[in-house]
Design an enzyme around this catalytic site. Structure first.
Site, PDB file in Angstrom:
ATOM      1  N   THR A 203      42.723 125.748  78.242  1.00  0.00           N
ATOM      2  CA  THR A 203      42.604 125.383  76.827  1.00  0.00           C
ATOM      3  C   THR A 203      41.508 126.171  76.104  1.00  0.00           C
ATOM      4  OG1 THR A 203      40.971 123.642  77.254  1.00  0.00           O
ATOM      5  CG2 THR A 203      43.301 123.042  77.422  1.00  0.00           C
TER       6      THR A 203
ATOM      7  N   ASP B 141      31.386 138.765  82.860  1.00  0.00           N
ATOM      8  CA  ASP B 141      30.939 137.388  82.969  1.00  0.00           C
ATOM      9  C   ASP B 141      29.435 137.383  83.243  1.00  0.00           C
ATOM     10  OD1 ASP B 141      30.199 134.834  84.371  1.00  0.00           O
ATOM     11  OD2 ASP B 141      32.317 134.399  84.004  1.00  0.00           O
TER      12      ASP B 141
ATOM     13  N   ASP C 207      28.354 135.381  86.477  1.00  0.00           N
ATOM     14  CA  ASP C 207      28.702 136.071  87.714  1.00  0.00           C
ATOM     15  C   ASP C 207      27.824 137.296  87.937  1.00  0.00           C
ATOM     16  OD1 ASP C 207      30.659 134.323  88.497  1.00  0.00           O
ATOM     17  OD2 ASP C 207      32.320 135.493  87.668  1.00  0.00           O
TER      18      ASP C 207
ATOM     19  N   ARG D 230      34.023 126.284  80.547  1.00  0.00           N
ATOM     20  CA  ARG D 230      35.187 126.498  79.693  1.00  0.00           C
ATOM     21  C   ARG D 230      36.453 126.296  80.491  1.00  0.00           C
ATOM     22  NH1 ARG D 230      36.098 132.063  76.407  1.00  0.00           N
ATOM     23  NH2 ARG D 230      36.327 132.883  78.531  1.00  0.00           N
TER      24      ARG D 230
END
Length: 208
Positions: free
Chosen positions: A107, A199, A202, A103
């Protein structure tokens, strides 16, 4: 949201609570992802077609049933990798095809960087695997890729989803059912699911 399936299973709710906790270490986090994936895919495959087959039991000959459809697992790299092992234990003959998307933090749009799909489809059913359905961008892009490839039956299997991600998927691909453990409240200003679990990539790989 007729094609959105939220697991009612108490084990799913329990394991998801453990997964969300900030104190859960990567090793335990990976184990929980594996276990949740297996529980969710059990529900996502309830409608798979079967065919009769004659077998010999130790007692007599009888009619049994085997899967008629060939399954393909499509983990979205990298977070989706952790879901493969749990599902593979249930369906060891499933093919695994990786789609790499990240991602763009500016944006919030997906950027494809890896795709090793063969020229023609080799499976009947594709299960897209991604722990998080946040903005929905990666999931929508993956369905786009699979449909261009020629896949006819596609499902999304994740752990948690934001309403915005569900809306994006339903708007772009209303024919693709969504299977998750829970629908969370919303996305925050950074595009992260709230309350979420951080996340997922992660936390799996210890890179937070």
């Amino acid at each position: 949201m007729s094609n959105v399936h939220v697991s009612p299973h108490p084990l799913v709710a329990h394991k998801l609570s453990l997964l969300r906790q900030a104190s859960t270490e990567p090793k335990k986090f990976r184990q929980l992802i594996k276990e949740l994936a297996a529980l969710l895919v059990y529900e996502a495959t309830l409608d798979l077609a079967t065919e009769p087959v004659e077998i010999e039991t130790p007692i007599m000959r009888t009619t049994a049933y085997r899967l008629q459809e060939k399954i393909g697992l499509v983990p979205i790299l990298r977070a989706g990798l952790g879901m493969v092992e749990g599902i593979w234990e249930l369906m060891p003959s499933a093919e695994v095809w990786h789609i790499g998307l990240y991602r763009d933090e500016r944006t919030l749009k997906p950027v494809e960087y890896y795709n090793k799909l063969p020229t023609e489809p080799t499976v009947s059913v594709c299960l897209i695997l991604d722990p998080m359905l946040a903005t929905g961008g990666s999931a929508v892009a993956t369905v786009d890729i699979l449909k261009r490839w020629g896949a006819k039956k596609i499902k999304f299997v994740g752990l948690i989803a934001a309403p915005e991600g569900i809306q994006a998927m339903q708007s772009a691909h209303p024919d693709v059912p969504i299977y998750v453990a829970h629908i969370d409240e919303r996305l925050n200003e950074h595009g992260y699911i709230v309350p979420g679990l951080g996340d997922a990539g992660d936390r799996q790989f210890g890179t937070a």
